[in-house]
Write a protein that holds these residues in place. Structure first.
Motif, PDB file in Angstrom:
ATOM      1  N   THR A 119      37.804  30.738  38.403  1.00 24.62           N
ATOM      2  CA  THR A 119      38.275  31.785  37.500  1.00 24.62           C
ATOM      3  C   THR A 119      37.410  33.027  37.718  1.00 24.62           C
ATOM      4  N   GLN A 120      38.057  34.172  37.788  1.00 22.26           N
ATOM      5  CA  GLN A 120      37.350  35.424  38.115  1.00 22.26           C
ATOM      6  C   GLN A 120      36.683  35.994  36.868  1.00 22.26           C
ATOM      7  N   VAL A 121      35.431  36.337  37.014  1.00 20.90           N
ATOM      8  CA  VAL A 121      34.700  37.072  35.988  1.00 20.90           C
ATOM      9  C   VAL A 121      34.284  38.406  36.594  1.00 20.90           C
ATOM     10  N   THR A 122      34.691  39.478  35.952  1.00 20.84           N
ATOM     11  CA  THR A 122      34.338  40.809  36.418  1.00 20.84           C
ATOM     12  C   THR A 122      33.644  41.559  35.294  1.00 20.84           C
ATOM     13  N   VAL A 123      32.441  42.030  35.584  1.00 18.09           N
ATOM     14  CA  VAL A 123      31.657  42.759  34.606  1.00 18.09           C
ATOM     15  C   VAL A 123      31.565  44.208  35.060  1.00 18.09           C
ATOM     16  N   SER A 124      31.954  45.110  34.181  1.00 16.17           N
ATOM     17  CA  SER A 124      31.923  46.527  34.509  1.00 16.17           C
ATOM     18  C   SER A 124      30.976  47.271  33.585  1.00 16.17           C
TER      19      SER A 124
END
Length: 125
Positions: A119-124
């Protein structure tokens, strides 16, 4: 045949929290030690956390930094990864894995026989 399905990833800002879930089917979940790994683009797969069959022992990789907590609910055949205070460098695909042979779990991905799709986790910022 054991199958693992992760969920809970998404796009969040720095400092946010996420809880990842991994549901197992097709086997006796209580017999598996479980682990979480992550892989960022262009990087090697990295150990995040592991939990023993009993749930009594947990291990964390350096990336967890005291911000992540692994837990399991055998009644729900689920292992969780609670992530707090997320940082840009936490961006990755997070995968759960089942170790069918050892009691305590491992930080080595080669010790895990079954993997979820991630599962993709993207932190911006």
């Amino acid at each position: 045949q054991v199958q693992l399905v992760e969920s809970g990833g998404g796009l969040v800002q720095t400092g946010a929290s996420l809880r990842l879930s991994c549901v197992a089917s097709g086997g006796t979940f209580g017999r598996f030690a479980m682990g979480w790994f992550r892989q960022a683009p262009g990087e090697e797969r990295e150990f995040v956390a592991a939990i023993s069959r009993s749930g009594g022992t947990t291990y964390y990789g350096s990336s967890a930094g005291g911000r992540f907590t692994i837990s399991r609910d055998d009644a729900e055949n689920t292992v969780f990864l609670q992530m707090r205070n997320l940082k840009l460098e936490d961006t990755a695909v997070y995968s759960c894995a089942a170790d069918l042979t050892s009691e305590g779990g491992s930080s080595y991905d080669a010790d895990y026989e079954i993997w979820g799709q991630g599962t993709q986790v993207t932190v911006s910022s």
